[in-house]
Design a protein around this motif. Structure first.
Motif, PDB file in Angstrom:
ATOM      1  N   UNK A  11      -8.409   0.778 -27.497  1.00  0.00           N
ATOM      2  CA  UNK A  11      -9.467   1.327 -26.566  1.00  0.00           C
ATOM      3  C   UNK A  11      -9.158   2.714 -26.012  1.00  0.00           C
ATOM      4  N   UNK A  12     -10.062   3.058 -25.208  1.00  0.00           N
ATOM      5  CA  UNK A  12      -9.890   4.284 -24.379  1.00  0.00           C
ATOM      6  C   UNK A  12      -9.765   3.744 -22.802  1.00  0.00           C
ATOM      7  N   UNK A  13      -8.630   4.013 -22.481  1.00  0.00           N
ATOM      8  CA  UNK A  13      -8.331   3.548 -20.928  1.00  0.00           C
ATOM      9  C   UNK A  13      -8.039   4.861 -19.946  1.00  0.00           C
ATOM     10  N   UNK A  14      -8.325   4.563 -18.612  1.00  0.00           N
ATOM     11  CA  UNK A  14      -8.380   5.514 -17.744  1.00  0.00           C
ATOM     12  C   UNK A  14      -7.241   5.125 -16.683  1.00  0.00           C
ATOM     13  N   UNK A  15      -6.393   5.612 -16.398  1.00  0.00           N
ATOM     14  CA  UNK A  15      -5.335   5.253 -15.408  1.00  0.00           C
ATOM     15  C   UNK A  15      -5.546   5.989 -14.031  1.00  0.00           C
ATOM     16  N   UNK A  16      -5.267   5.325 -13.022  1.00  0.00           N
ATOM     17  CA  UNK A  16      -5.644   5.917 -11.531  1.00  0.00           C
ATOM     18  C   UNK A  16      -6.970   5.737 -11.349  1.00  0.00           C
ATOM     19  N   UNK A  17      -7.394   5.987 -10.070  1.00  0.00           N
ATOM     20  CA  UNK A  17      -6.563   6.832  -9.048  1.00  0.00           C
ATOM     21  C   UNK A  17      -5.625   6.117  -8.428  1.00  0.00           C
ATOM     22  N   UNK A  18      -4.593   6.913  -7.599  1.00  0.00           N
ATOM     23  CA  UNK A  18      -3.844   6.417  -6.922  1.00  0.00           C
ATOM     24  C   UNK A  18      -4.003   5.946  -5.624  1.00  0.00           C
ATOM     25  N   UNK A  19      -3.816   4.824  -5.133  1.00  0.00           N
ATOM     26  CA  UNK A  19      -4.163   4.476  -3.491  1.00  0.00           C
ATOM     27  C   UNK A  19      -3.023   4.665  -2.749  1.00  0.00           C
ATOM     28  N   UNK A  20      -3.421   5.182  -1.507  1.00  0.00           N
ATOM     29  CA  UNK A  20      -2.324   5.137  -0.552  1.00  0.00           C
ATOM     30  C   UNK A  20      -2.559   4.338   0.455  1.00  0.00           C
ATOM     31  N   UNK A  21      -1.711   3.570   1.016  1.00  0.00           N
ATOM     32  CA  UNK A  21      -1.789   2.854   2.291  1.00  0.00           C
ATOM     33  C   UNK A  21      -0.944   3.268   3.235  1.00  0.00           C
ATOM     34  N   UNK A  22      -1.173   3.899   4.484  1.00  0.00           N
ATOM     35  CA  UNK A  22      -0.599   4.076   5.555  1.00  0.00           C
ATOM     36  C   UNK A  22      -0.576   3.127   6.616  1.00  0.00           C
ATOM     37  N   UNK A  23       0.537   2.654   7.178  1.00  0.00           N
ATOM     38  CA  UNK A  23       0.799   1.565   8.037  1.00  0.00           C
ATOM     39  C   UNK A  23       1.674   2.204   9.332  1.00  0.00           C
ATOM     40  N   UNK A  24       1.726   1.467  10.157  1.00  0.00           N
ATOM     41  CA  UNK A  24       2.562   1.700  11.367  1.00  0.00           C
ATOM     42  C   UNK A  24       3.783   0.915  11.113  1.00  0.00           C
ATOM     43  N   UNK A  25       4.834   1.350  11.837  1.00  0.00           N
ATOM     44  CA  UNK A  25       6.053   0.440  11.554  1.00  0.00           C
ATOM     45  C   UNK A  25       6.004  -1.096  11.952  1.00  0.00           C
ATOM     46  N   UNK A  26       4.987  -1.602  12.872  1.00  0.00           N
ATOM     47  CA  UNK A  26       4.722  -2.987  13.056  1.00  0.00           C
ATOM     48  C   UNK A  26       3.931  -3.496  12.154  1.00  0.00           C
ATOM     49  N   UNK A  27       3.296  -2.856  11.157  1.00  0.00           N
ATOM     50  CA  UNK A  27       2.214  -3.569  10.301  1.00  0.00           C
ATOM     51  C   UNK A  27       1.066  -3.878  11.134  1.00  0.00           C
ATOM     52  N   UNK A  28       0.807  -3.293  12.076  1.00  0.00           N
ATOM     53  CA  UNK A  28      -0.280  -3.707  12.905  1.00  0.00           C
ATOM     54  C   UNK A  28      -1.748  -2.886  12.370  1.00  0.00           C
ATOM     55  N   UNK A  29      -1.575  -1.689  11.710  1.00  0.00           N
ATOM     56  CA  UNK A  29      -2.659  -1.102  11.328  1.00  0.00           C
ATOM     57  C   UNK A  29      -2.429  -0.672   9.907  1.00  0.00           C
ATOM     58  N   UNK A  30      -3.617  -0.625   9.287  1.00  0.00           N
ATOM     59  CA  UNK A  30      -3.552  -0.370   7.676  1.00  0.00           C
ATOM     60  C   UNK A  30      -4.585   0.743   7.635  1.00  0.00           C
ATOM     61  N   UNK A  31      -4.356   1.953   6.715  1.00  0.00           N
ATOM     62  CA  UNK A  31      -5.577   2.878   6.452  1.00  0.00           C
ATOM     63  C   UNK A  31      -5.312   3.067   5.075  1.00  0.00           C
ATOM     64  N   UNK A  32      -6.279   2.870   4.102  1.00  0.00           N
ATOM     65  CA  UNK A  32      -6.306   3.202   2.739  1.00  0.00           C
ATOM     66  C   UNK A  32      -7.002   4.515   2.577  1.00  0.00           C
ATOM     67  N   UNK A  33      -6.455   5.127   1.612  1.00  0.00           N
ATOM     68  CA  UNK A  33      -6.965   6.393   0.903  1.00  0.00           C
ATOM     69  C   UNK A  33      -6.659   6.558  -0.301  1.00  0.00           C
ATOM     70  N   UNK A  34      -7.588   7.279  -1.233  1.00  0.00           N
ATOM     71  CA  UNK A  34      -7.505   7.375  -2.535  1.00  0.00           C
ATOM     72  C   UNK A  34      -7.513   8.588  -3.169  1.00  0.00           C
ATOM     73  N   UNK A  35      -6.579   8.921  -4.142  1.00  0.00           N
ATOM     74  CA  UNK A  35      -6.816  10.238  -4.669  1.00  0.00           C
ATOM     75  C   UNK A  35      -7.676  10.133  -5.684  1.00  0.00           C
ATOM     76  N   UNK A  36      -8.263  11.554  -6.240  1.00  0.00           N
ATOM     77  CA  UNK A  36      -9.507  11.500  -7.158  1.00  0.00           C
ATOM     78  C   UNK A  36      -9.018  11.600  -8.527  1.00  0.00           C
ATOM     79  N   UNK A  37      -7.993  12.040  -8.869  1.00  0.00           N
ATOM     80  CA  UNK A  37      -7.367  12.572 -10.226  1.00  0.00           C
ATOM     81  C   UNK A  37      -6.911  10.933 -10.934  1.00  0.00           C
TER      82      UNK A  37
END
Length: 165
Positions: free
Chosen positions: A133-159
């Motif tokens: 088949x033909x497959x597409x890998x990506x996009x890469x997801x980044x999750x930013x968190x604080x050191x205490x794991x109280x907050x998470x914020x997901x962002x995504x690349x488009x490539x």
């Protein structure tokens, strides 16, 4: 970008806010100054974490490719990511996950612990052409968190990258 603060909180962060509010109320009602201060601390810590994570400007770039781009069933493939952070502002923990279709193997996950300064990471991970088949890998997801794991914020690349098996 505007974010809903309640949705940025993890379960731990929401628990801190609720318990902190209850302790604040209890400290005021029963005149317990120490309980009041502890409740204020528990209530404000996740709010400060939201400000830090949501306001951090992630200046990340991602280059990606799959080698080889055409393969036969059963052949080993290699996914390559080059992630670069520019700027001197510190960030929290960064958790990365690349979207890899089931037909190519497991999605790679990794964490970057460096908080400040500019850096560059080259990550390679194995994939296998398990079916045609033909497959597409990506996009890469980044999750930013604080050191205490109280907050998470997901962002995504488009490539993305394409591979044909």
């Amino acid at each position: 970008m505007r974010y809903n603060p309640w949705l940025l909180l993890t379960l731990r962060g929401k628990t801190f806010v609720v318990v902190g509010a209850v302790l604040l109320l209890g400290g005021v009602l029963f005149g317990q100054r120490d309980v009041l201060w502890f409740g204020l601390f528990l209530f404000l810590l996740p709010l400060v974490a939201i400000l830090v994570v949501a306001r951090s400007r992630l200046r990340l770039t991602c280059e990606r490719r799959v080698v080889p781009q055409e393969a036969i069933v059963g052949e080993r493939l290699t996914g390559e990511l080059i992630i670069t952070k520019s700027g001197q502002l510190p960030t929290g923990l960064l958790h990365f996950e690349d979207d890899v279709p089931r037909g190519l193997g497991r999605p790679p996950r990794f964490t970057v612990h460096r908080f400040a300064g500019e850096w560059r990471r080259e990550i390679t991970y194995p994939m296998a052409g398990l079916r045609r088949g033909r497959f597409r890998t990506g996009p890469l997801t980044v999750r930013a968190t604080d050191p205490f794991q109280l907050v998470k914020l997901d962002r995504r690349f488009s490539a993305t990258s394409e591979v044909q098996i």
